[in-house]
Design a protein around this motif. Structure first.
Motif, PDB file in Angstrom:
ATOM      1  N   SER A  31       0.853  -1.187   0.000  1.00  0.00           N
ATOM      2  CA  SER A  31       0.000   0.000   0.000  1.00  0.00           C
ATOM      3  C   SER A  31       0.886   1.233   0.000  1.00  0.00           C
ATOM      4  CB  SER A  31      -0.912   0.029   1.232  1.00  0.00           C
ATOM      5  OG  SER A  31      -0.147   0.237   2.412  1.00  0.00           O
ATOM      6  N   GLN A  32       0.304   2.364  -0.393  1.00  0.00           N
ATOM      7  CA  GLN A  32       1.100   3.583  -0.350  1.00  0.00           C
ATOM      8  C   GLN A  32       1.347   4.017   1.101  1.00  0.00           C
ATOM      9  OE1 GLN A  32      -0.633   6.999  -2.306  1.00  0.00           O
ATOM     10  NE2 GLN A  32      -2.728   6.454  -1.751  1.00  0.00           N
ATOM     11  N   GLU A  33       0.440   3.651   2.005  1.00  0.00           N
ATOM     12  CA  GLU A  33       0.659   3.983   3.412  1.00  0.00           C
ATOM     13  C   GLU A  33       1.903   3.273   3.953  1.00  0.00           C
ATOM     14  OE1 GLU A  33      -3.257   4.996   2.188  1.00  0.00           O
ATOM     15  OE2 GLU A  33      -2.299   3.008   2.148  1.00  0.00           O
ATOM     16  N   ALA A  34       2.098   2.014   3.537  1.00  0.00           N
ATOM     17  CA  ALA A  34       3.275   1.274   3.991  1.00  0.00           C
ATOM     18  C   ALA A  34       4.558   1.927   3.485  1.00  0.00           C
ATOM     19  CB  ALA A  34       3.192  -0.175   3.504  1.00  0.00           C
ATOM     20  N   MET A  35       4.530   2.444   2.265  1.00  0.00           N
ATOM     21  CA  MET A  35       5.713   3.105   1.729  1.00  0.00           C
ATOM     22  C   MET A  35       5.969   4.438   2.436  1.00  0.00           C
ATOM     23  SD  MET A  35       6.664   3.943  -2.208  1.00  0.00           S
ATOM     24  CE  MET A  35       8.066   5.016  -2.582  1.00  0.00           C
ATOM     25  N   ILE A  36       4.902   5.160   2.727  1.00  0.00           N
ATOM     26  CA  ILE A  36       5.049   6.428   3.440  1.00  0.00           C
ATOM     27  C   ILE A  36       5.626   6.186   4.836  1.00  0.00           C
ATOM     28  CG2 ILE A  36       3.771   8.351   4.460  1.00  0.00           C
ATOM     29  CD1 ILE A  36       1.844   8.103   2.030  1.00  0.00           C
ATOM     30  N   ASP A  37       5.152   5.124   5.497  1.00  0.00           N
ATOM     31  CA  ASP A  37       5.677   4.784   6.826  1.00  0.00           C
ATOM     32  C   ASP A  37       7.175   4.471   6.754  1.00  0.00           C
ATOM     33  OD1 ASP A  37       3.186   5.128   7.932  1.00  0.00           O
ATOM     34  OD2 ASP A  37       2.710   2.983   7.998  1.00  0.00           O
ATOM     35  N   ALA A  38       7.579   3.733   5.707  1.00  0.00           N
ATOM     36  CA  ALA A  38       9.005   3.391   5.558  1.00  0.00           C
ATOM     37  C   ALA A  38       9.843   4.640   5.321  1.00  0.00           C
ATOM     38  CB  ALA A  38       9.174   2.406   4.405  1.00  0.00           C
ATOM     39  N   PHE A  39       9.302   5.564   4.555  1.00  0.00           N
ATOM     40  CA  PHE A  39      10.024   6.824   4.308  1.00  0.00           C
ATOM     41  C   PHE A  39      10.184   7.620   5.599  1.00  0.00           C
ATOM     42  CE2 PHE A  39       9.696  11.404   3.421  1.00  0.00           C
ATOM     43  CZ  PHE A  39      10.841  11.589   2.637  1.00  0.00           C
ATOM     44  N   GLN A  40       9.097   7.731   6.338  1.00  0.00           N
ATOM     45  CA  GLN A  40       9.151   8.509   7.575  1.00  0.00           C
ATOM     46  C   GLN A  40      10.050   7.867   8.624  1.00  0.00           C
ATOM     47  OE1 GLN A  40       4.945   8.913   8.464  1.00  0.00           O
ATOM     48  NE2 GLN A  40       4.757  10.773   7.196  1.00  0.00           N
ATOM     49  N   ALA A  41      10.230   6.555   8.528  1.00  0.00           N
ATOM     50  CA  ALA A  41      11.121   5.853   9.459  1.00  0.00           C
ATOM     51  C   ALA A  41      12.579   5.894   9.001  1.00  0.00           C
ATOM     52  CB  ALA A  41      10.666   4.404   9.614  1.00  0.00           C
ATOM     53  N   GLY A  42      12.843   6.557   7.883  1.00  0.00           N
ATOM     54  CA  GLY A  42      14.202   6.666   7.370  1.00  0.00           C
ATOM     55  C   GLY A  42      14.726   5.401   6.733  1.00  0.00           C
ATOM     56  N   GLU A  43      13.833   4.506   6.287  1.00  0.00           N
ATOM     57  CA  GLU A  43      14.252   3.212   5.758  1.00  0.00           C
ATOM     58  C   GLU A  43      14.535   3.245   4.254  1.00  0.00           C
ATOM     59  OE1 GLU A  43      11.152   0.513   6.747  1.00  0.00           O
ATOM     60  OE2 GLU A  43      11.365   0.783   8.922  1.00  0.00           O
ATOM     61  N   LEU A  44      14.148   4.318   3.577  1.00  0.00           N
ATOM     62  CA  LEU A  44      14.311   4.359   2.129  1.00  0.00           C
ATOM     63  C   LEU A  44      15.597   5.105   1.800  1.00  0.00           C
ATOM     64  CD1 LEU A  44      10.648   5.071   0.950  1.00  0.00           C
ATOM     65  CD2 LEU A  44      11.767   2.898   1.485  1.00  0.00           C
ATOM     66  N   VAL A  45      16.653   4.326   1.651  1.00  0.00           N
ATOM     67  CA  VAL A  45      17.960   4.895   1.326  1.00  0.00           C
ATOM     68  C   VAL A  45      18.527   4.145   0.130  1.00  0.00           C
ATOM     69  CG1 VAL A  45      18.472   5.672   3.668  1.00  0.00           C
ATOM     70  CG2 VAL A  45      19.100   3.356   2.978  1.00  0.00           C
ATOM     71  N   GLY A  46      19.297   4.855  -0.680  1.00  0.00           N
ATOM     72  CA  GLY A  46      19.890   4.236  -1.849  1.00  0.00           C
ATOM     73  C   GLY A  46      18.935   4.191  -3.021  1.00  0.00           C
ATOM     74  N   ASP A  47      19.426   3.697  -4.159  1.00  0.00           N
ATOM     75  CA  ASP A  47      18.600   3.574  -5.357  1.00  0.00           C
ATOM     76  C   ASP A  47      17.502   2.549  -5.122  1.00  0.00           C
ATOM     77  OD1 ASP A  47      20.447   5.298  -6.394  1.00  0.00           O
ATOM     78  OD2 ASP A  47      21.414   3.831  -7.706  1.00  0.00           O
ATOM     79  N   MET A  48      16.345   2.761  -5.783  1.00  0.00           N
ATOM     80  CA  MET A  48      15.189   1.915  -5.473  1.00  0.00           C
ATOM     81  C   MET A  48      14.146   2.020  -6.562  1.00  0.00           C
ATOM     82  SD  MET A  48      12.448   2.531  -2.379  1.00  0.00           S
ATOM     83  CE  MET A  48      11.850   4.021  -3.196  1.00  0.00           C
ATOM     84  N   VAL A  49      13.525   0.889  -6.893  1.00  0.00           N
ATOM     85  CA  VAL A  49      12.295   0.887  -7.677  1.00  0.00           C
ATOM     86  C   VAL A  49      11.176   0.453  -6.741  1.00  0.00           C
ATOM     87  CG1 VAL A  49      11.021  -0.125  -9.600  1.00  0.00           C
ATOM     88  CG2 VAL A  49      13.442   0.433  -9.872  1.00  0.00           C
ATOM     89  N   ALA A  50      10.292   1.374  -6.406  1.00  0.00           N
ATOM     90  CA  ALA A  50       9.148   1.052  -5.546  1.00  0.00           C
ATOM     91  C   ALA A  50       8.127   0.284  -6.370  1.00  0.00           C
ATOM     92  CB  ALA A  50       8.541   2.329  -4.988  1.00  0.00           C
ATOM     93  N   VAL A  51       7.754  -0.892  -5.898  1.00  0.00           N
ATOM     94  CA  VAL A  51       6.803  -1.748  -6.602  1.00  0.00           C
ATOM     95  C   VAL A  51       5.558  -1.892  -5.733  1.00  0.00           C
ATOM     96  CG1 VAL A  51       6.383  -4.031  -7.585  1.00  0.00           C
ATOM     97  CG2 VAL A  51       8.647  -2.970  -7.793  1.00  0.00           C
ATOM     98  N   LEU A  52       4.426  -1.472  -6.280  1.00  0.00           N
ATOM     99  CA  LEU A  52       3.154  -1.574  -5.557  1.00  0.00           C
ATOM    100  C   LEU A  52       2.170  -2.387  -6.386  1.00  0.00           C
ATOM    101  CD1 LEU A  52       4.474   1.173  -4.340  1.00  0.00           C
ATOM    102  CD2 LEU A  52       2.154   1.531  -3.472  1.00  0.00           C
ATOM    103  N   PRO A  53       2.104  -3.718  -6.146  1.00  0.00           N
ATOM    104  CA  PRO A  53       1.111  -4.540  -6.822  1.00  0.00           C
ATOM    105  C   PRO A  53      -0.239  -4.472  -6.109  1.00  0.00           C
ATOM    106  CG  PRO A  53       2.465  -5.907  -5.418  1.00  0.00           C
ATOM    107  CD  PRO A  53       2.972  -4.484  -5.265  1.00  0.00           C
ATOM    108  N   PHE A  54      -1.231  -5.100  -6.685  1.00  0.00           N
ATOM    109  CA  PHE A  54      -2.574  -5.199  -6.107  1.00  0.00           C
ATOM    110  C   PHE A  54      -3.211  -3.830  -5.867  1.00  0.00           C
ATOM    111  CE2 PHE A  54      -0.271  -9.067  -4.970  1.00  0.00           C
ATOM    112  CZ  PHE A  54      -1.108 -10.020  -5.551  1.00  0.00           C
ATOM    113  N   GLN A  55      -2.967  -2.928  -6.822  1.00  0.00           N
ATOM    114  CA  GLN A  55      -3.598  -1.612  -6.809  1.00  0.00           C
ATOM    115  C   GLN A  55      -4.505  -1.431  -8.031  1.00  0.00           C
ATOM    116  OE1 GLN A  55      -2.911   0.433  -4.106  1.00  0.00           O
ATOM    117  NE2 GLN A  55      -1.743  -1.367  -3.443  1.00  0.00           N
ATOM    118  N   GLY A  56      -4.734  -2.498  -8.794  1.00  0.00           N
ATOM    119  CA  GLY A  56      -5.482  -2.407 -10.042  1.00  0.00           C
ATOM    120  C   GLY A  56      -6.974  -2.335  -9.859  1.00  0.00           C
TER     121      GLY A  56
END
Length: 623
Positions: A456-481
């Protein structure tokens, strides 16, 4: 008339051939309905009496006599949404204008109008895409009384105009003109708004400061001024000949806007069979008109949502287009405008620089649009190289400016911002997707980086706010169709992805959801089809997989050993919590029967008639 570009000609031929089995029955249906004459003449006395019981005396007499055309109004008016609030006083303007030319007008019905700007990141956003098909059905209900010789469709925003158009095409024997409200005057510059959103995402400004910035941006009646889906709707309608020329971007509550609304009523009266210049919408919206709409979208850097909406609209007229058509045209059509998120300007600046009339003339003169089409103002798209003005209180049209008023906003086909427009088809072992690159810098158009999978996008936002998103990355969000959860836009990811990119990381997004008409500077492979819930390969991606998003070569690939890749399970997470509350439980049937994004993400309930006649186009087919 300029020689038609060979790619435009080739794609048009392909669409005509692909659509032959469904377009012909559609046209036969129009002819059969038109042969019945004024439809209310077929009503029984009881039926007809119900239809005019509440009308004023003069209108009642005219409706009884069956001599005056009767115009049905279908409106998305509500007074909460800025884009649709101005429509509230249109019915009386239309009634008066109709009477001036010997016609009556009745408010046939309203359609729902929800705003993605209000529902972004909220549970209600999961109803947004489905609302388009609800609007189409509501339009059909409004026109189902057989009381009307023509219709005016009043609407502006994202799913609303496509829905109105799909519904109107189900009454393809009726003349129809679309009547917008126009954009609000310019407020806080969109680039400054985006900057403050990124600062808020980093915790550097307060919620009060963010709200103040948003309030200065969205500040009055009218459409939002950035070039998202709502304003793309209006430009595309003009390219298809369904507005009066130059109607799209005239501000609300101005004398010119009121004059255009009144003239729309007078003009649609003239298109009725009773007035002698019978021009049904189902014949205006043909293969050439659809191609013109796509070309206008591409040349202006418009919304990715139209890779679904224009597909669905075309199908409603018995026409099949797919993403190969968009991709081929995109490589032949230059980018002629830069409007936020593809630049600093807003649509008011675009309009002042020459606007739609300038754009269409450039495309016609370059042989990139079909000139020989029917429009609501007569044969030929050249009508749409003019703009409306008032002279001595009279509404007249003059040629759009010959030179751009601002070459940082709008350019000629001989001196474009880019020789190709900014929409691409991506293919590979992850499926088929679209990507908008017109706002993506050259150094970010190819990203190869490890996947980070989020449910979910909420899970990604939580990871960002926790400082976990560092380095190069392709964010993959399945099951949003569409079948998973209604394909919500993931617009809340835009600020944090922008922050990560600005910090020097190579980042991209891959999802079977939507990003929005405001897709911006971060590469986003969206609308991945098949979606994960329908067995799409996106469900196979694991955190750490190397993903390549290449908008130059059109490649979307998980760089995983093929044997391992094929052996992976496709397991769906529990989505039950996303299907209950905020009205979502009412849309279980929609989720179950919605087609893929490339097929328009439309309910088979609407598409059933076309499916019964011929199988849909095969994705990926070429000459």
């Amino acid at each position: 008339m300029a020689i038609l570009n060979s790619v435009v000609a080739k794609v048009t031929r392909r669409v005509v051939e692909r659509s032959a089995a469904t377009r012909s029955p559609y046209l036969e249906g129009i002819a059969a309905a038109a042969a019945q004459g004024p439809l209310r003449g077929a009503l029984s006395c009881t039926n007809l009496a119900h239809g005019f019981a509440a009308s004023p005396g003069d209108d009642k007499a005219a409706l009884k006599a069956l001599r005056w055309p009767n115009i049905g109004m279908v409106s998305a008016y509500n007074d909460m949404l800025s884009a649709h609030q101005p429509l509230g006083n249109y019915p009386e303007i239309i009634r008066q204008a109709a009477r001036e030319v010997g016609a009556t007008a009745q408010f046939a019905g309203g359609v729902p109008a929800m705003c993605d700007g209000v529902t972004q990141g909220q549970p209600g956003m999961q109803l947004s895409l489905f609302s388009r098909d609800v609007i189409a059905m509501a339009t059909a209900v409004a026109l189902s009384h057989n009381m009307f010789d023509a219709a005016l469709c009043l609407g502006v925003c994202d799913k609303i105009v496509p829905g109105l158009l799909m519904g109107a095409l189900s009454f393809g024997h009726l003349p129809v003109i679309f009547v917008p409200a126009g954009p609000m005057p310019s407020g806080l510059p969109n680039q400054e708004k985006a900057r403050i959103r990124q600062l808020f995402a980093q915790g550097k400004v307060s919620r009060d400061e963010l709200l103040e910035a948003e309030s200065r941006s969205y500040h009055s009646p009218g459409t939002c001024t950035f070039y998202g889906t709502a304003n793309s709707n209006q430009l595309v309608l003009e390219c298809m000949g369904l507005h009066l020329p130059g109607t799209a971007f005239v501000n609300p509550d101005t004398s010119l806007r009121y004059a255009l609304t009144a003239e729309s009523a007078r003009r649609v009266v003239g298109l009725t069979a009773l007035a002698g210049d019978y021009t049904p919408i189902g014949r205006i919206v043909d293969e050439k008109a659809v191609i013109n709409g796509i070309v206008g979208l591409l040349a202006s850097g418009g919304s990715t949502n139209h890779t679904m909406h224009l597909v669905a609209v075309a199908r409603a007229a018995g026409i099949h287009v797919n993403w190969d058509d968009f991709d081929d045209l995109s490589r032949a059509v230059p980018l002629l405008s830069r409007v936020y998120p593809n630049g600093k300007a807003d649509v008011n600046h675009f309009h002042a620089a020459g606007g739609v009339g300038f754009l269409i003339r450039e495309l016609l003169d370059a042989g990139l649009m079909h000139e020989d089409v029917q429009t609501v103002v007569g044969p030929g798209l050249r009508h749409y190289t003019r703009e409306p003005v008032q002279q001595a209180g009279e509404l007249v049209w003059r040629e759009a400016p010959i030179q751009s008023g601002d070459v940082d906003v709008l350019r000629t086909a001989a001196d474009p911002f880019d020789g190709q427009s900014g929409l691409r088809l991506l293919t590979g072992n992850l499926g088929r997707a679209v990507i908008k690159t017109s706002a993506v810098a050259a150094e970010h158009r190819v990203v190869e980086a490890p996947a980070r999978v989020f449910q979910s996008q909420e899970a990604m936002i939580d990871a960002f706010q926790a400082g976990e998103l560092v380095g190069d990355m392709v964010a993959v969000l399945p099951f949003q169709g569409p079948r998973a959860c209604g394909m919500p836009e993931l617009h809340k990811l835009t600020p944090i992805l922008g922050v990560l990119q600005d910090q020097g990381h190579r980042v991209a997004l891959v999802t079977d959801g939507r990003m929005s008409g405001a897709s911006g500077k971060v590469p986003a492979a969206i609308h991945v089809t098949p979606e994960a819930l329908s067995g799409g390969a996106l469900a196979r991606v694991r955190t750490g997989d190397l993903i390549r998003v290449d908008s130059l070569e059109g490649n979307l690939q998980a760089l995983v050993d093929d044997t391992e890749w094929q052996a992976r399970d496709i397991t769906s997470p529990s989505l039950a919590a996303q299907h209950v509350g905020m009205g979502r439980e009412l849309f279980d049937n929609f989720r179950a029967v919605t087609s893929g994004a490339e097929q328009g993400a439309m309910s088979v309930l609407l598409d059933g008639a076309l499916r019964a006649v011929a199988e849909p186009a095969v994705p990926g087919e070429h000459d």
